[in-house]
Design an enzyme around this catalytic site. Structure first.
Site, PDB file in Angstrom:
ATOM      1  CD1 TRP A   1     -10.740  -9.851   2.532  1.00  0.00           C
ATOM      2  CD2 TRP A   1      -9.585  -8.096   3.320  1.00  0.00           C
ATOM      3  NE1 TRP A   1     -10.248  -9.158   1.460  1.00  0.00           N
ATOM      4  CE2 TRP A   1      -9.537  -8.073   1.916  1.00  0.00           C
ATOM      5  CE3 TRP A   1      -8.931  -7.088   4.029  1.00  0.00           C
ATOM      6  CZ2 TRP A   1      -8.854  -7.090   1.204  1.00  0.00           C
ATOM      7  CZ3 TRP A   1      -8.265  -6.116   3.322  1.00  0.00           C
ATOM      8  CH2 TRP A   1      -8.230  -6.120   1.929  1.00  0.00           C
TER       9      TRP A   1
ATOM     10  CG  ASP B   1     -11.784  -3.306   7.256  1.00  0.00           C
ATOM     11  OD1 ASP B   1     -12.177  -2.377   6.538  1.00  0.00           O
ATOM     12  OD2 ASP B   1     -11.230  -4.323   6.796  1.00  0.00           O
TER      13      ASP B   1
ATOM     14  CB  ALA C   1     -14.652  -2.679   3.597  1.00  0.00           C
TER      15      ALA C   1
ATOM     16  CE  LYS D   1     -15.069  -4.357  -1.506  1.00  0.00           C
ATOM     17  NZ  LYS D   1     -14.560  -5.578  -1.988  1.00  0.00           N
TER      18      LYS D   1
HETATM   19  C1  LMR Z   1     -13.169  -9.484  -1.208  1.00  0.00           C
HETATM   20  O1  LMR Z   1     -12.954  -9.850  -0.045  1.00  0.00           O
HETATM   21  O2  LMR Z   1     -13.633 -10.230  -2.084  1.00  0.00           O
HETATM   22  C2  LMR Z   1     -12.873  -8.067  -1.601  1.00  0.00           C
HETATM   23  O3  LMR Z   1     -12.610  -7.306  -0.470  1.00  0.00           O
HETATM   24  C3  LMR Z   1     -11.828  -7.967  -2.630  1.00  0.00           C
HETATM   25  C4  LMR Z   1     -10.462  -8.165  -2.064  1.00  0.00           C
HETATM   26  O4  LMR Z   1      -9.629  -7.285  -2.278  1.00  0.00           O
HETATM   27  O5  LMR Z   1     -10.189  -9.193  -1.429  1.00  0.00           O
END
Ligand code: LMR
Length: 395
Positions: free
Chosen positions: A130, A211, A213, A246
């Protein structure tokens, strides 16, 4: 020109993922498809508020007697009730939880704590990841060591490479791992692979930062937590950054938590005092509404049952779309064995741009799609556009 302190700044590019939201909104084509930012969507493309959330919000509205401050940890009831959902009923370590503004706040706090504890530590991190992970680590000046988590062209997990890179870690280094539903690849470790990671983390004396999420959006609430639990149980100390954005559909309410684990109560107190101090200078106290909503849900057996069935429906919808796409496009067959909202397609950035410009299909520049943006009605349109794009321009 008058002097301004701001002229010393370096211009920053807008966040490429978040800018997709505006780009998509401004696109007048009715057949456009939004596979960008990671939010769940139903078959009509909507992201409705969960029924469990609506009921909890109503209860809050009726009963909340004060908006007075709660203190740096935020809502303790929320933290206590979430704990068994994440860690199960038996936790081998002492645990300290603090509420944070979203998962980002939790990651930020965890990295600041690690940096304060060991300024020369290195954080081992998979690529791709990410983008905010690396942005936060870079902004804090933390050295990172990268291993390849996923080979985008071959659409394959790089497990062996990760293990050999982790062998070079020193005691006290940290490793950041996605607990489930890897963002952006959807490629998760098997339980056997998690066991091997846990053994390595314990043997080398590493600090895991998990993490988590997307708990419940991959294989289910318990299965999605299993890998992180194994690794944390094996380590002396560890951190888990959590997001309810989420799995409770609370996105803009920014509901997160950081849990810190240690075998030793005194060590944990030391970490907790630092976490409170860091939280105080970052946001003083976290926003309340979303966490209070989660607490009201988890306090009620009936609301918890509604939430779990809504979460399961979200999970099944995304898994179904994943199977449909893997079947419709043979080149994307590996998607079938992956989990969660995301898939990382073997596309160049030029191909991603062509899909947007020529077909109105929006996805992250990396080639990541949010599968929940597909519908039974548009999946074939997407499959044809993807194949045309692959043929039209070799990657
Ligand atoms: C994503 O990766 O689309 C989500 O986690 C939103 C973000 O904050 O990046």
């Amino acid at each position: 020109m008058t002097f301004s302190v701001f002229t010393g700044l370096t211009p920053q590019a807008p966040d490429s993922l978040l800018s997709l939201i505006g780009l998509y909104r401004r696109d007048p084509r009715p057949e456009k498809i939004d596979l960008g930012v990671g939010v769940f969507r139903d078959n009509l493309g909507a992201t409705p508020v969960l029924a469990a959330v609506k009921a909890a919000e109503q209860a809050l509205l009726n009963t909340q007697a004060t908006k007075s401050y709660l203190g740096p940890e935020g809502d303790i009831g929320f933290l206590d009730l979430l704990k068994p959902v994440i860690f199960g009923d038996q936790v081998s370590h002492e645990v300290f939880g603090v509420q944070t503004p979203g998962g980002t706040g939790a990651i930020r706090l965890a990295c600041e704590l690690l940096k304060a504890a060991k300024p020369d530590l290195r954080v081992f991190i998979g690529a791709p990841t990410w983008p905010n992970h690396t942005q936060i680590l870079d902004q804090l000046g933390i050295e990172t060591v990268t291993f390849r988590h996923y080979d985008q062209r071959a659409q394959r997990l790089g497990f062996d490479e990760m293990m050999s890179v982790l062998e070079t870690a020193r005691a006290g280094d940290a490793v950041l791992l996605h607990g489930c539903c890897h963002n952006p690849s959807g490629a998760d470790y098997s339980l056997d692979q998690w066991r091997a990671i846990a053994e390595l983390v314990a043997r080398k004396g590493l600090t895991p930062l998990i993490d988590l999420a997307y708990q419940g959006l991959g294989l289910g609430l318990e299965a999605d937590a299993a890998g992180g639990r194994l690794v944390l149980a094996a380590a002396d100390d560890g951190l888990l950054a959590y997001s309810c954005d989420k799995n409770f559909g609370l996105y803009r309410e920014r509901v997160g938590a950081l849990y810190t684990l240690s075998r030793d109560a005194e060590t944990l107190d030391l970490a907790a005092s630092n976490i409170r101090a860091l939280a105080r200078t970052n946001w003083s106290m976290p926003p309340d509404h979303g966490a209070a909503t989660v607490r009201v849900i988890l306090e009620s057996e009936a609301l918890t049952a509604i939430w779990k069935s809504e979460l399961d429906a979200m999970r099944r919808r995304v898994a179904d779309l994943r199977q449909r796409l893997a079947t419709a496009v043979p080149a994307l067959a590996p998607l079938a064995g992956q989990h969660g909202l995301f898939g990382l397609l073997p596309l160049s950035s030029a191909q991603v741009a062509r899909l947007r410009e020529e077909h109105g299909i929006y996805m992250a520049g990396s080639g990541r799609i949010n599968l929940a943006g597909l519908t039974v009605g548009n999946i074939d349109t997407f499959a044809r556009a993807f194949e045309a794009c692959l043929q039209g321009e070799p990657a």
